[in-house]
Scaffold this active site. Structure first.
Site, PDB file in Angstrom:
ATOM      1  N   TYR A 233      51.646 -41.595  86.141  1.00  0.00           N
ATOM      2  CA  TYR A 233      50.500 -40.692  86.338  1.00  0.00           C
ATOM      3  C   TYR A 233      49.756 -40.501  85.021  1.00  0.00           C
ATOM      4  O   TYR A 233      48.525 -40.591  84.957  1.00  0.00           O
ATOM      5  CB  TYR A 233      51.012 -39.349  86.875  1.00  0.00           C
ATOM      6  CG  TYR A 233      49.947 -38.352  87.255  1.00  0.00           C
ATOM      7  CD1 TYR A 233      49.373 -38.380  88.528  1.00  0.00           C
ATOM      8  CD2 TYR A 233      49.513 -37.377  86.361  1.00  0.00           C
ATOM      9  CE1 TYR A 233      48.395 -37.461  88.895  1.00  0.00           C
ATOM     10  CE2 TYR A 233      48.545 -36.453  86.720  1.00  0.00           C
ATOM     11  CZ  TYR A 233      47.988 -36.492  87.987  1.00  0.00           C
ATOM     12  OH  TYR A 233      47.025 -35.575  88.346  1.00  0.00           O
TER      13      TYR A 233
ATOM     14  N   SER B 267      42.695 -35.541  84.536  1.00  0.00           N
ATOM     15  CA  SER B 267      43.681 -34.453  84.540  1.00  0.00           C
ATOM     16  C   SER B 267      43.886 -34.008  83.099  1.00  0.00           C
ATOM     17  O   SER B 267      43.576 -34.755  82.157  1.00  0.00           O
ATOM     18  CB  SER B 267      45.004 -35.000  85.096  1.00  0.00           C
ATOM     19  OG  SER B 267      46.066 -34.081  84.870  1.00  0.00           O
TER      20      SER B 267
HETATM   21  P1  NAD Z   1      45.638 -33.947  97.361  1.00  0.00           P
HETATM   22  O1  NAD Z   1      46.920 -34.622  97.739  1.00  0.00           O
HETATM   23  O2  NAD Z   1      45.204 -32.756  98.134  1.00  0.00           O
HETATM   24  O3  NAD Z   1      44.458 -34.998  97.357  1.00  0.00           O
HETATM   25  C1  NAD Z   1      44.654 -36.350  97.126  1.00  0.00           C
HETATM   26  C2  NAD Z   1      43.653 -37.085  97.980  1.00  0.00           C
HETATM   27  O4  NAD Z   1      43.818 -38.480  97.764  1.00  0.00           O
HETATM   28  C3  NAD Z   1      43.893 -36.819  99.471  1.00  0.00           C
HETATM   29  O5  NAD Z   1      42.652 -36.697 100.125  1.00  0.00           O
HETATM   30  C4  NAD Z   1      44.610 -38.077  99.921  1.00  0.00           C
HETATM   31  O6  NAD Z   1      44.397 -38.361 101.280  1.00  0.00           O
HETATM   32  C5  NAD Z   1      43.946 -39.101  99.024  1.00  0.00           C
HETATM   33  N1  NAD Z   1      44.711 -40.338  98.901  1.00  0.00           N
HETATM   34  C6  NAD Z   1      46.014 -40.494  98.575  1.00  0.00           C
HETATM   35  N2  NAD Z   1      46.340 -41.800  98.637  1.00  0.00           N
HETATM   36  C7  NAD Z   1      45.213 -42.466  98.998  1.00  0.00           C
HETATM   37  C8  NAD Z   1      44.908 -43.819  99.237  1.00  0.00           C
HETATM   38  N3  NAD Z   1      45.834 -44.776  99.119  1.00  0.00           N
HETATM   39  N4  NAD Z   1      43.651 -44.126  99.607  1.00  0.00           N
HETATM   40  C9  NAD Z   1      42.696 -43.182  99.753  1.00  0.00           C
HETATM   41  N5  NAD Z   1      42.927 -41.874  99.541  1.00  0.00           N
HETATM   42  C10 NAD Z   1      44.167 -41.533  99.174  1.00  0.00           C
HETATM   43  O7  NAD Z   1      45.761 -33.602  95.820  1.00  0.00           O
HETATM   44  P2  NAD Z   1      44.709 -32.952  94.820  1.00  0.00           P
HETATM   45  O8  NAD Z   1      45.485 -31.988  94.050  1.00  0.00           O
HETATM   46  O9  NAD Z   1      43.484 -32.531  95.509  1.00  0.00           O
HETATM   47  O10 NAD Z   1      44.376 -34.198  93.858  1.00  0.00           O
HETATM   48  C11 NAD Z   1      43.102 -34.819  93.797  1.00  0.00           C
HETATM   49  C12 NAD Z   1      42.921 -35.471  92.437  1.00  0.00           C
HETATM   50  O11 NAD Z   1      42.933 -34.450  91.442  1.00  0.00           O
HETATM   51  C13 NAD Z   1      44.008 -36.464  92.060  1.00  0.00           C
HETATM   52  O12 NAD Z   1      43.459 -37.560  91.372  1.00  0.00           O
HETATM   53  C14 NAD Z   1      44.887 -35.648  91.137  1.00  0.00           C
HETATM   54  O13 NAD Z   1      45.587 -36.454  90.228  1.00  0.00           O
HETATM   55  C15 NAD Z   1      43.853 -34.801  90.438  1.00  0.00           C
HETATM   56  N6  NAD Z   1      44.392 -33.578  89.815  1.00  0.00           N
HETATM   57  C16 NAD Z   1      44.984 -32.598  90.572  1.00  0.00           C
HETATM   58  C17 NAD Z   1      45.494 -31.458  89.940  1.00  0.00           C
HETATM   59  C18 NAD Z   1      46.138 -30.323  90.706  1.00  0.00           C
HETATM   60  O14 NAD Z   1      46.744 -29.440  90.084  1.00  0.00           O
HETATM   61  N7  NAD Z   1      46.040 -30.272  92.025  1.00  0.00           N
HETATM   62  C19 NAD Z   1      45.385 -31.338  88.548  1.00  0.00           C
HETATM   63  C20 NAD Z   1      44.774 -32.365  87.820  1.00  0.00           C
HETATM   64  C21 NAD Z   1      44.277 -33.474  88.471  1.00  0.00           C
END
Ligand code: NAD
Length: 256
Positions: free
Chosen positions: A151, A138
């Site tokens: 985080y 991130s």
């Molecule tokens: P999201 O909630 O759509 O995706 C998270 C995923 O992780 C989901 O598929 C969820 O089912 C899974 N998950 C959660 N707990 C779990 C567990 N215990 N075991 C297995 N799977 C699990 O959110 P996202 O925005 O797609 O985030 C995905 C990644 O990207 C994360 O690591 C997040 O930190 C990172 N990220 C997101 C953003 C953003 O703005 N959306 C920015 C930077 C980084």
């Protein structure tokens, strides 16, 4: 381009993980989707990817907060050529009020899971002389914001882990890098927009531009397709010597 390669993407039944799986499958990779649930709709996502892209796709349930599940995921997949550590959760509170169980959960899912899956996946990659580990960190793996201590600690940890794995695999046909997205419009983020509109008494466009994307100079969300495309690049021959680094996809956030 990636025909014959097997990709495991953790946390891939929504958002960025699913977007990355889509782009890897579009590039010809077989894919394993994962989350902690085991619903018919999870398996349907894999079936849909397989049908649309003519690849093999499976959904394997595993809880990335548990070391044994992380390791079992890679074993059940039969190893992998491409490992995308994407599963992640968030919790927001001042550090002196941060619940211990939330700290432990975030460190387990956002950081330790990447250690466990990588540890199990590397021997198979070494045997083949080819492998890609792509960690979805991130902008918060490079910078901080208040109230997100767990985080940010986890994401900085993921960046450090990526560098170490890169050094331990250098010259072996294996690369390990971290993608550092800024704000990406996933269902998780989309769901926050109505609340933010209410709290700030602003319309959708204004709350996105002036509140949510305040630190993202482009004032535009990154997309899951862009994170997926960056992952495909890291899996390409053009990125053979790209290892131990971070790629920001953040509209200029970390340039500020
Ligand atoms: P999201 O909630 O759509 O995706 C998270 C995923 O992780 C989901 O598929 C969820 O089912 C899974 N998950 C959660 N707990 C779990 C567990 N215990 N075991 C297995 N799977 C699990 O959110 P996202 O925005 O797609 O985030 C995905 C990644 O990207 C994360 O690591 C997040 O930190 C990172 N990220 C997101 C953003 C953003 O703005 N959306 C920015 C930077 C980084």
């Amino acid at each position: 381009m990636l025909a014959g390669k097997l990709a495991v993407i953790t946390g891939s039944n929504s958002g960025i993980g699913l977007g990355v799986a889509e782009e890897l499958a579009r590039a010809g990779a077989d894919v394993v989707l994962n989350s902690f649930t085991d619903r018919p709709e999870d398996h349907a996502l894999a079936a849909d990817l397989a049908k649309r892209h003519g690849v093999t796709a499976r959904y394997i349930q595993a809880d990335m907060s548990k070391a044994a599940d992380c390791r079992a995921l890679i074993a059940k997949a039969g190893g992998c050529d491409i490992l995308v550590n994407n599963a992640g959760v968030q919790f927001v509170a001042p550090v002196d009020e941060f619940p211990t169980e939330k700290w432990d959960q975030i460190i387990a899912i956002n950081l330790s899971s990447a250690f466990h899956t990588t540890a199990v996946a590397l021997p198979g990659m070494r045997a083949k002389g080819w492998g890609r580990v792509v960690n979805i960190a991130s902008a918060h793996g490079l910078t901080a914001s208040p109230f997100k201590s767990a985080y940010i600690a986890a994401k900085h940890g993921v960046v450090g882990l990526s560098k170490t794995v890169a050094l331990e695999t250098a010259g072996q046909g294996i690369t390990c890098n971290a993608i550092c997205p800024g704000y990406v419009l996933t269902p998780l983020v989309e769901a926050q927009i109505p609340d933010q509109m209410k709290v700030h008494n602003m319309d959708r466009d204004t709350v996105i531009r002036e509140v949510m994307l305040l630190r993202q100079p482009s004032r535009q969300f990154a997309t899951v397709e862009q994170i997926g495309g960056t992952t495909v690049y890291l899996c390409s021959a053009a990125a053979d010597q790209v290892t131990g680094t971070t790629i920001s996809v953040d509209g200029g956030w970390t340039a500020l």
